[in-house]
Design a protein around this motif. Structure first.
Motif, PDB file in Angstrom:
ATOM      1  N   SER A   9     -63.255  33.138  72.503  1.00  0.00           N
ATOM      2  CA  SER A   9     -62.224  33.251  73.547  1.00  0.00           C
ATOM      3  C   SER A   9     -61.696  31.788  73.245  1.00  0.00           C
ATOM      4  O   SER A   9     -61.899  30.929  73.852  1.00  0.00           O
ATOM      5  N   HIS A  12     -56.849  31.501  75.792  1.00  0.00           N
ATOM      6  CA  HIS A  12     -56.755  31.127  77.235  1.00  0.00           C
ATOM      7  C   HIS A  12     -58.054  31.391  78.104  1.00  0.00           C
ATOM      8  O   HIS A  12     -58.047  31.341  79.338  1.00  0.00           O
ATOM      9  N   THR A  15     -60.800  36.506  77.303  1.00  0.00           N
ATOM     10  CA  THR A  15     -62.042  37.411  77.015  1.00  0.00           C
ATOM     11  C   THR A  15     -63.207  37.048  77.611  1.00  0.00           C
ATOM     12  O   THR A  15     -64.108  37.666  77.875  1.00  0.00           O
ATOM     13  N   VAL A  53     -57.391  39.486  70.552  1.00  0.00           N
ATOM     14  CA  VAL A  53     -56.755  40.233  69.360  1.00  0.00           C
ATOM     15  C   VAL A  53     -55.660  39.013  68.799  1.00  0.00           C
ATOM     16  O   VAL A  53     -54.842  38.626  69.618  1.00  0.00           O
ATOM     17  N   THR A  82     -59.605  41.455  74.389  1.00  0.00           N
ATOM     18  CA  THR A  82     -58.126  41.489  75.474  1.00  0.00           C
ATOM     19  C   THR A  82     -57.070  41.133  74.379  1.00  0.00           C
ATOM     20  O   THR A  82     -57.188  40.617  73.233  1.00  0.00           O
ATOM     21  N   LEU A 117     -53.188  37.735  79.360  1.00  0.00           N
ATOM     22  CA  LEU A 117     -52.126  36.690  79.437  1.00  0.00           C
ATOM     23  C   LEU A 117     -51.740  36.536  77.582  1.00  0.00           C
ATOM     24  O   LEU A 117     -52.881  36.208  76.912  1.00  0.00           O
TER      25      LEU A 117
HETATM   26  C1  LIG Z   1     -51.364  33.210  67.260  1.00  0.00           C
HETATM   27  C2  LIG Z   1     -51.586  34.628  68.234  1.00  0.00           C
HETATM   28  C3  LIG Z   1     -51.724  35.905  67.843  1.00  0.00           C
HETATM   29  C4  LIG Z   1     -51.888  36.954  68.598  1.00  0.00           C
HETATM   30  N1  LIG Z   1     -51.647  38.249  68.098  1.00  0.00           N
HETATM   31  C5  LIG Z   1     -51.637  39.236  68.893  1.00  0.00           C
HETATM   32  C6  LIG Z   1     -51.577  40.639  68.275  1.00  0.00           C
HETATM   33  O1  LIG Z   1     -51.270  40.862  67.228  1.00  0.00           O
HETATM   34  N2  LIG Z   1     -51.542  41.777  69.103  1.00  0.00           N
HETATM   35  C7  LIG Z   1     -51.885  41.626  70.539  1.00  0.00           C
HETATM   36  O2  LIG Z   1     -51.779  42.286  71.290  1.00  0.00           O
HETATM   37  N3  LIG Z   1     -52.004  40.143  71.201  1.00  0.00           N
HETATM   38  C8  LIG Z   1     -51.707  39.231  70.243  1.00  0.00           C
HETATM   39  N4  LIG Z   1     -52.037  37.947  70.815  1.00  0.00           N
HETATM   40  C9  LIG Z   1     -52.612  37.855  72.203  1.00  0.00           C
HETATM   41  C10 LIG Z   1     -53.962  37.611  72.569  1.00  0.00           C
HETATM   42  O3  LIG Z   1     -54.983  38.806  71.914  1.00  0.00           O
HETATM   43  C11 LIG Z   1     -54.296  37.521  74.052  1.00  0.00           C
HETATM   44  O4  LIG Z   1     -53.618  36.324  74.562  1.00  0.00           O
HETATM   45  C12 LIG Z   1     -55.885  37.533  74.193  1.00  0.00           C
HETATM   46  O5  LIG Z   1     -56.273  37.744  75.259  1.00  0.00           O
HETATM   47  C13 LIG Z   1     -56.280  36.040  74.004  1.00  0.00           C
HETATM   48  O6  LIG Z   1     -57.686  36.111  74.185  1.00  0.00           O
HETATM   49  P1  LIG Z   1     -58.636  34.679  74.654  1.00  0.00           P
HETATM   50  O7  LIG Z   1     -58.083  33.825  75.834  1.00  0.00           O
HETATM   51  O8  LIG Z   1     -60.121  35.047  75.075  1.00  0.00           O
HETATM   52  O9  LIG Z   1     -58.651  33.973  73.314  1.00  0.00           O
HETATM   53  C14 LIG Z   1     -52.006  36.841  69.850  1.00  0.00           C
HETATM   54  C15 LIG Z   1     -51.939  35.520  70.558  1.00  0.00           C
HETATM   55  C16 LIG Z   1     -51.888  34.222  69.708  1.00  0.00           C
HETATM   56  C17 LIG Z   1     -52.119  33.044  70.315  1.00  0.00           C
END
Ligand SMILES: Cc1cc2nc3c(=O)[nH]c(=O)nc-3n(C[C@H](O)[C@H](O)[C@H](O)COP(=O)(O)O)c2cc1C
Length: 153
Positions: A9, A12, A15, A53, A82, A117
């Motif tokens: 995660s 943010h 997850t 993702v 997420t 988010l």
């Molecule tokens: C560089 C980057 C690429 C991302 N690519 C996708 C994506 O392809 N599809 C999607 O639905 N969300 C995408 N996201 C959103 C993240 O999947 C989402 O914010 C997720 O909850 C992050 O999880 P975490 O806070 O546990 O790391 C992306 C975010 C970032 C920062």
């Protein structure tokens, strides 16, 4: 029942919040991919793998852990994610990792996904999408998902 949840995660903590909700129900330990002990994962009754993702894929730090596991007779496993955007039903974000786990000998259950988010550009310009998520309803759904896994015969 020995349960371990491996969670990457990095963005943010979205997850991680989902993982902690599941862990409460499953009495599980939540570990990062780097903390995950392959021997422990091989012996556990149930192992969860989750991340955000990124560019349509789960985080490579998470999938690398599974790739490095030797194949053999394993316990049960599930995948969770997420994402900022909704899943395409024909190509779920979690499917490639679920397939990988099956190939390693795990009995793979249904997956859990929820919106969260996302401050990736261009969404960052408007303060992100999926603000306030995962919310209480998302975390309740994660707990209900975990209860179904826990109560399976
Ligand atoms: C560089 C980057 C690429 C991302 N690519 C996708 C994506 O392809 N599809 C999607 O639905 N969300 C995408 N996201 C959103 C993240 O999947 C989402 O914010 C997720 O909850 C992050 O999880 P975490 O806070 O546990 O790391 C992306 C975010 C970032 C920062």
């Amino acid at each position: 029942m020995k349960t371990v949840i491996v969670c990457a995660s990095v963005s943010h903590g979205n997850t991680r919040r989902v993982a902690e909700s599941m862990a409460e129900v499953l009495d599980a330990e939540v570990v990062s991919p780097e903390q995950a002990d392959p021997a422990e994962l091989a012996e556990a009754d149930l192992v969860g793998f989750g991340s955000g993702v990124f560019y349509q894929r789960l985080h490579p730090r998470l999938t690398d852990v599974v790739k490095a596991l030797p194949a053999g007779r394993r316990g049960r496993a599930f995948v969770f994610a997420t994402s900022g955007l909704p899943e395409i039903p024909l190509a779920p974000f979690t499917r490639p990792l679920a397939k990988l786990l099956e190939g390693k000998g795990f009995e793979v259950h249904e997956s859990f996904t929820c919106r969260a988010l996302d401050t990736m550009l261009p969404f960052k310009l408007v303060g992100g999408i999926g603000k306030e998520r995962p919310n209480a309803a998302d975390l309740a759904a994660a707990r209900a998902f975990a209860e179904r896994l826990r109560d399976m015969p």
